[in-house]
Write a protein that holds these residues in place. Structure first.
Motif, short mmCIF file in Angstrom:
data_model
loop_
_atom_site.label_atom_id
_atom_site.label_comp_id
_atom_site.label_asym_id
_atom_site.label_seq_id
_atom_site.Cartn_x
_atom_site.Cartn_y
_atom_site.Cartn_z
N LYS A 182 0.84 -1.20 0.00
CA LYS A 182 0.00 0.00 0.00
C LYS A 182 0.87 1.24 0.00
O LYS A 182 0.56 2.25 0.63
CB LYS A 182 -0.94 -0.01 1.19
CG LYS A 182 -1.88 -1.20 1.22
CD LYS A 182 -2.89 -1.10 2.32
CE LYS A 182 -3.76 0.10 2.15
NZ LYS A 182 -5.13 -0.04 2.57
N ASP A 189 -4.42 4.98 3.63
CA ASP A 189 -5.37 4.27 4.49
C ASP A 189 -4.63 3.29 5.40
O ASP A 189 -3.63 2.71 5.02
CB ASP A 189 -6.38 3.50 3.65
CG ASP A 189 -7.24 4.44 2.82
OD1 ASP A 189 -7.49 5.54 3.30
OD2 ASP A 189 -7.64 4.05 1.72
N THR A 247 -5.28 -3.51 -2.67
CA THR A 247 -6.42 -2.93 -1.96
C THR A 247 -7.74 -3.32 -2.63
O THR A 247 -8.71 -3.69 -1.97
CB THR A 247 -6.31 -1.40 -1.89
OG1 THR A 247 -5.11 -1.04 -1.19
CG2 THR A 247 -7.50 -0.78 -1.18
N SER A 304 -0.97 4.44 -0.70
CA SER A 304 -2.24 4.64 0.00
C SER A 304 -2.00 5.18 1.40
O SER A 304 -1.07 4.79 2.09
CB SER A 304 -3.01 3.32 0.08
OG SER A 304 -4.16 3.47 0.88
N LYS A 336 -8.47 -6.94 -1.85
CA LYS A 336 -8.93 -7.17 -0.48
C LYS A 336 -10.40 -6.79 -0.33
O LYS A 336 -11.19 -7.53 0.26
CB LYS A 336 -8.08 -6.38 0.52
CG LYS A 336 -8.45 -6.65 1.98
CD LYS A 336 -7.53 -5.93 2.93
CE LYS A 336 -7.80 -6.37 4.38
NZ LYS A 336 -9.17 -6.09 4.83
N PHE A 358 -3.76 -0.20 7.08
CA PHE A 358 -3.87 -1.56 6.58
C PHE A 358 -4.40 -2.48 7.66
O PHE A 358 -4.29 -2.22 8.84
CB PHE A 358 -2.51 -2.06 6.07
CG PHE A 358 -1.39 -1.88 7.05
CD1 PHE A 358 -1.21 -2.77 8.10
CD2 PHE A 358 -0.52 -0.81 6.94
CE1 PHE A 358 -0.19 -2.61 9.00
CE2 PHE A 358 0.51 -0.64 7.86
CZ PHE A 358 0.68 -1.54 8.89
N HIS A 385 -11.08 1.36 -3.18
CA HIS A 385 -12.11 0.75 -2.32
C HIS A 385 -13.44 0.69 -3.08
O HIS A 385 -14.17 -0.31 -3.00
CB HIS A 385 -12.28 1.55 -1.03
CG HIS A 385 -11.08 1.50 -0.14
ND1 HIS A 385 -10.03 2.39 -0.26
CD2 HIS A 385 -10.75 0.66 0.86
CE1 HIS A 385 -9.11 2.10 0.65
NE2 HIS A 385 -9.51 1.06 1.34
#
Length: 258
Positions: A71, A76, A151, A74, A154, A78, A121
């Motif tokens: 990531k 965000d 991502t 990113s 997932k 994890f 996402h």
């Protein structure tokens, strides 16, 4: 090319598609938090063993580092859930694959077109909904749009393994191709009176969802046979693109079942 995937659902799906006898094994190595002994992790370990996948038991810190690498772009947080896998990246298909898919379908095509969805996402959630709805393929442009990343995988929870993800160079040209197969192009926008509920979606359909905030591009909208909206009863003007996609897909499912 190998990539890092993480999370129980994503790793489980990749393992389910792993064939130990294949030359291109989707998963060749998993790292497991050595402190976890719960049933979900133990079940994944047994699945990995049955696929002849190498297993390494490591401290949680090692998993943090591995998932952080995946990531790198990113911000965000994890959440690897105690398991990380080294996996072959899923094959992203192109226009030629789409043409072949349509030629071989034995039922009315049901497609999802994402015009520039950029949040991974949202892309993952859209692919997951598409898989649940029985969509034959998800189509997106190569440029200025999210691509298949760890991502996305997932969030998709394995749906990317069973639902073809097709990236095209020119979306407008691809929509013209769909029309040669007599597929009805239905675009979504708030600037119309027609609703998703009073539109016939029972035949060959490609639903087009616009990007976050900006919606469909002008050239994309011009290729649509019809524009529809989701009627909104509250104070908000629009839904998140992944939520709107789910609403539209399952209204289509309902109509196709009748």
């Amino acid at each position: 090319m190998d990539e890092i995937i993480y999370g129980i659902h994503a790793v489980k799906s990749a393992l389910n598609y792993t064939d130990a006898a294949s030359a291109a094994t989707p998963v060749n190595l998993i790292w497991v938090d050595k402190s976890r002994k719960d049933k979900r992790i133990l079940a994944l370990i047994e699945l990995a063993k049955s696929k002849s996948v190498t297993i390494q038991y490591v401290p949680r810190k090692t998993l943090d580092e591995q998932s952080r690498k995946s990531k790198a772009h990113s911000k965000d947080p994890f959440n690897h859930q105690g398991i990380v896998a080294q996996s072959s990246a899923p094959q992203v298909k192109n226009e030629n694959d789409l043409d072949e898919l349509l030629q071989n379908l034995d039922e009315a095509p049901f497609l999802l077109v994402l015009d520039g969805v950029q949040d991974p996402h949202n892309l993952g959630a859209c692919i997951r909904s598409a898989d649940a709805a029985g969509v034959h393929a998800v189509i997106a442009p190569k440029e200025r749009a999210a691509s298949m990343t760890p991502t996305v995988r997932k969030v998709a929870c394995g749906a990317e393994q069973s639902t073809p993800f097709i990236q095209v160079t020119n979306l407008s040209r691809t929509l013209k191709l769909l029309k040669t197969y007599n597929i009805w192009i239905i675009g979504t926008t708030g600037a119309t009176d027609a609703t998703i509920y009073n539109t016939d979606l029972s035949g060959s359909v490609a639903l087009v969802m616009g990007a976050e905030g900006t919606g469909m591009r002008r050239l994309t909208q011009e290729q649509c046979d019809l524009l529809v909206k989701i009627p909104m009863a509250g104070s908000v003007e629009s839904l998140n693109v992944s939520v709107a996609t789910g609403v539209c897909l399952f209204e289509t499912v309902r109509q196709r079942a009748n």
